[in-house]
Scaffold this motif. Structure first.
Motif, PDB file in Angstrom:
ATOM      1  N   ARG A 194     -57.608  94.218  89.196  1.00 20.76           N
ATOM      2  CA  ARG A 194     -57.192  92.824  89.374  1.00 20.76           C
ATOM      3  C   ARG A 194     -58.173  91.843  88.740  1.00 20.76           C
ATOM      4  NH1 ARG A 194     -53.690  94.299  89.257  1.00 20.76           N
ATOM      5  NH2 ARG A 194     -52.341  95.442  90.628  1.00 20.76           N
ATOM      6  N   PRO A 196     -60.345  89.961  85.666  1.00 22.19           N
ATOM      7  CA  PRO A 196     -59.960  89.602  84.294  1.00 22.19           C
ATOM      8  C   PRO A 196     -60.128  90.784  83.336  1.00 22.19           C
ATOM      9  CG  PRO A 196     -61.212  87.824  85.276  1.00 22.19           C
ATOM     10  CD  PRO A 196     -61.219  88.950  86.273  1.00 22.19           C
ATOM     11  N   LEU A 199     -57.178  93.156  83.874  1.00 19.32           N
ATOM     12  CA  LEU A 199     -55.935  92.554  83.395  1.00 19.32           C
ATOM     13  C   LEU A 199     -55.886  92.591  81.873  1.00 19.32           C
ATOM     14  CD1 LEU A 199     -55.886  89.522  85.840  1.00 19.32           C
ATOM     15  CD2 LEU A 199     -54.401  91.531  85.926  1.00 19.32           C
ATOM     16  N   ALA A 200     -57.025  92.254  81.263  1.00 17.18           N
ATOM     17  CA  ALA A 200     -57.075  92.259  79.801  1.00 17.18           C
ATOM     18  C   ALA A 200     -56.891  93.684  79.276  1.00 17.18           C
ATOM     19  CB  ALA A 200     -58.398  91.675  79.322  1.00 17.18           C
ATOM     20  N   ASN A 202     -55.221  96.073  80.743  1.00 14.60           N
ATOM     21  CA  ASN A 202     -53.803  96.348  80.930  1.00 14.60           C
ATOM     22  C   ASN A 202     -52.999  95.769  79.764  1.00 14.60           C
ATOM     23  OD1 ASN A 202     -51.238  96.679  82.040  1.00 14.60           O
ATOM     24  ND2 ASN A 202     -51.953  96.230  84.099  1.00 14.60           N
ATOM     25  N   ALA A 203     -53.316  94.531  79.399  1.00  5.49           N
ATOM     26  CA  ALA A 203     -52.607  93.900  78.281  1.00  5.49           C
ATOM     27  C   ALA A 203     -52.939  94.605  76.969  1.00  5.49           C
ATOM     28  CB  ALA A 203     -52.971  92.421  78.208  1.00  5.49           C
ATOM     29  N   GLN A 206     -50.862  97.565  76.186  1.00  5.58           N
ATOM     30  CA  GLN A 206     -49.486  97.325  75.768  1.00  5.58           C
ATOM     31  C   GLN A 206     -49.388  96.570  74.455  1.00  5.58           C
ATOM     32  OE1 GLN A 206     -47.186  95.890  79.145  1.00  5.58           O
ATOM     33  NE2 GLN A 206     -48.672  96.803  80.501  1.00  5.58           N
ATOM     34  N   VAL A 207     -50.198  95.552  74.271  1.00  4.46           N
ATOM     35  CA  VAL A 207     -50.083  94.701  73.088  1.00  4.46           C
ATOM     36  C   VAL A 207     -51.458  94.327  72.548  1.00  4.46           C
ATOM     37  CG1 VAL A 207     -47.798  93.690  73.373  1.00  4.46           C
ATOM     38  CG2 VAL A 207     -49.653  92.853  74.751  1.00  4.46           C
ATOM     39  N   ARG A 210     -52.055  90.951  70.637  1.00  2.49           N
ATOM     40  CA  ARG A 210     -51.991  89.706  71.408  1.00  2.49           C
ATOM     41  C   ARG A 210     -53.299  89.473  72.140  1.00  2.49           C
ATOM     42  NH1 ARG A 210     -46.080  90.115  74.272  1.00  2.49           N
ATOM     43  NH2 ARG A 210     -45.106  91.115  72.491  1.00  2.49           N
ATOM     44  N   VAL A 211     -53.943  90.553  72.543  1.00  5.79           N
ATOM     45  CA  VAL A 211     -55.208  90.420  73.242  1.00  5.79           C
ATOM     46  C   VAL A 211     -56.271  89.892  72.276  1.00  5.79           C
ATOM     47  CG1 VAL A 211     -57.013  91.702  74.429  1.00  5.79           C
ATOM     48  CG2 VAL A 211     -54.630  92.203  74.896  1.00  5.79           C
ATOM     49  N   ALA A 325     -44.671  93.168  91.664  1.00  8.66           N
ATOM     50  CA  ALA A 325     -45.642  92.117  91.342  1.00  8.66           C
ATOM     51  C   ALA A 325     -46.622  92.016  92.492  1.00  8.66           C
ATOM     52  CB  ALA A 325     -44.922  90.802  91.169  1.00  8.66           C
ATOM     53  N   HIS A 326     -47.848  91.746  92.161  1.00  8.88           N
ATOM     54  CA  HIS A 326     -48.875  91.687  93.191  1.00  8.88           C
ATOM     55  C   HIS A 326     -49.319  90.254  93.342  1.00  8.88           C
ATOM     56  CE1 HIS A 326     -49.848  93.210  89.273  1.00  8.88           C
ATOM     57  NE2 HIS A 326     -49.460  94.381  89.674  1.00  8.88           N
ATOM     58  N   GLY A 327     -49.339  89.794  94.568  1.00 10.37           N
ATOM     59  CA  GLY A 327     -49.663  88.383  94.769  1.00 10.37           C
ATOM     60  C   GLY A 327     -51.110  88.160  95.104  1.00 10.37           C
TER      61      GLY A 327
END
Lengths: 327, 228
Positions: A194, A196, A199-200, A202-203, A206-207, A210-211, A325-327
């Protein structure tokens, strides 16, 4: 469908209730089985950071598992033979202290992961799998020929290493140590995913491009993940060696790498408790099916096939559905 | 001295040349429109600036030569790209998209939500499930979270409903007046570009053919090169 949170709690509960019952019923073997599950889970939680979060299919994680194992084996071997590990330029003695062994295992496997990751991450896809496998084989054959520490026969350590304030020879106390470490690492992994960075990462899986446009280097993100991943698997290796009081080149074998990956696939890739569920199922099958037939791996193979074909999210995915989705 | 200076760059995609000499200057605090018909090299120019495509010629940004810098290094120098087609991190929530790329500075999650209140309402929604307009706002917000010195908007209002377009234009106007951010804009809407931009550069078949202050951009010129 059961919420993932409840399922995770239930899995964790198994790790508390079963050993508690075994302790009460005086069944030390069950405690040992649960210790094995906890250590395998820890190794797989480590790999899951690279595989699940970073998308790095490493078929060489046995390297770190083995380095952890040999860190324990070598240090304890010198302590039990009262010979120094090295005398020049300074004297390093062996040790029977778990904290020191763990730290050594973490540092050495992190360093190995840094080097291996640095070289492997120039490639991707099937080449990445092959190059990590090749590193695994290098370590495997090196350990076989390392006659000073038993070579092919491995190293036996007569007495389990110590932890301040505990009697680690008591199965339940050693289990408590392993479970505590697993819980701390799970908490850390949860926070990492969770953050940054997570998360980065994780991104980036996938892409990647874009990162890059937001100023992050996807290769560096993956390298950091690989190092963290290797360090955790290394720590698991040290515990595994202490559980068996034995290290051998099989800890470096590619089958070991495959097994760690199988835990994750059975449990659920990229799910926090996936590796834990997977290791639990694996150890249970190994025990119950292994008792029925020497060829129990056939059934494991069939189970793996069913999970991969029909339940891509592993046990966690089958029971609690797709990730929300995680809140 | 200009913040971004693109001089005479050429670029190719494999065997076909796309840019034959593009010049572009942006001063600190300036908002510049990059105009031209489809396929004339606007996005290609942006790709060169952001290190996503090798080029011949020179691009300097804030005194740094962008020559062979990989795109993440260029972005770290302060280039904030909002790419064509939005391109959010699909599996992350709105909030996670914003903090994944954050670097310290004026722009924080709170300030981005003030600029685009919809992003606050959708905080925990997976970004792939947002509407096109919301994804665009998220893409702009994400670029702002890196605290860039130059924001590059590549077709930020393309294909959106008129009311959403207005919201985005209003936000861009606020960026200009309230923060003095330098912006490079690619857009089809001449009316809005005229209202917001200080300068314009027009490219035609991979070459800069017109460059100057927005006030000096006559209808003759736009009719000839942009078709409106």
């Amino acid at each position: 469908m059961i919420g993932e949170r409840y399922l995770n709690a239930a899995i964790l509960a198994i790790f508390f209730v079963v050993p508690a019952w075994a302790y009460w019923a005086n069944e030390p073997f069950t405690i040992t089985l649960m210790t094995r599950a906890a250590i395998f889970a820890l190794a797989a939680v480590g790999l899951n950071i690279a595989l699940g979060l970073g998308g790095l299919v490493s078929l060489g994680h046995a390297v770190f598992f083995g380095i952890g194992g040999y860190a324990m084996g070598v240090l304890a071997f010198h302590a039990q033979t009262f010979t120094p590990l090295m005398e020049w330029p300074f004297v390093i003695e062996g040790t029977k202290s778990m904290p020191v062994i763990w730290l050594t295992a973490i540092v050495l496997s992190a360093l190995a992961a840094l080097v291996i990751g640095h070289l492997s991450l120039r490639t991707s896809g099937v080449y990445f799998i092959m190059i990590t496998l090749a590193f695994g084989q290098m370590f495997f054959f090196f350990s076989i020929s390392w006659s000073a520490y038993g070579g092919e026969d491995g190293l036996s350590i007569y007495v389990r290493n110590g932890f301040p304030g505990l009697n680690t020879l008591q199965p339940i106390q050693f289990y408590g140590l392993c479970l505590s470490i697993l819980c701390v690492v799970l908490w850390f992994t949860h926070r990492l995913a969770r953050s940054p960075f997570g998360l980065a990462l994780n991104a980036a899986r996938q892409v990647p491009q874009r990162v890059e446009t937001v100023g992050l280097d996807p290769t560096r993100l993956k390298l950091v993940a690989f190092v963290i991943s290797g360090a955790i698997t290394g720590l698991a290796g040290a515990l595994f060696a202490d559980l068996n009081r034995f290290v051998s080149p099989t800890m470096f074998s590619w089958q070991m790498s495959g097994e760690i990956m199988v835990f994750i696939i059975i449990g659920g890739v990229a799910r926090l408790f996936g590796p834990v569920a997977g290791a639990l199922v694996f150890v249970a099958l190994e025990h119950f099916l292994g008792g029925l037939s020497e060829y129990w791996l056939v059934y494991l193979g069939a189970l793996l096939l069913v999970i991969v074909l029909f339940g891509r999210g592993g046990v966690i995915g089958i029971v609690s559905g797709r990730e929300k989705a995680h809140g | 001295m200009s913040l971004l200076s693109v001089s005479n760059i050429e670029a190719t995609y494999g065997a076909s040349q796309a840019l034959f000499g593009v010049d572009l200057q942006i001063a600190e605090g300036e908002v510049v429109a990059l105009m031209g018909r489809n396929g004339m090299g606007k996005t290609t120019t942006v790709k060169c600036i952001c290190g996503m495509l090798p080029f011949a010629g020179s691009i300097t940004f804030g005194g740094h030569d962008l020559g062979r810098l990989p795109s993440h290094r260029a972005a770290r120098l302060g280039l904030g790209l909002v790419p064509e087609g939005r391109r959010c991190f699909a599996s992350l929530t709105v909030y996670e998209n914003l903090i994944a790329a954050a670097r310290p500075g004026y722009w924080s999650h709170q300030r981005v939500v003030e600029l685009f209140p919809r992003l606050g309402e959708r905080r925990n929604q997976i970004s792939a499930s947002l509407s096109g307009g919301e994804q665009q706002m998220l893409a702009i917000g994400r670029a702002l979270m890196t605290n860039p010195t130059l924001l590059i908007l590549d077709e930020a209002t393309e294909g959106l409903a008129p009311i959403i377009k207005q919201e985005i234009w209003a936000a861009i106007a606020r960026l200009k007046t309230e923060t003095g951010l330098s912006i490079l804009m690619i857009d089809k809407s001449l009316k809005e570009l005229r209202a917001i931009c200080d300068g314009a550069t027009i490219i035609e078949r991979g070459r800069t053919v017109w460059s100057g202050e927005m006030a000096a951009l006559t209808n003759d010129v736009t009719e000839r090169y942009v078709g409106v």
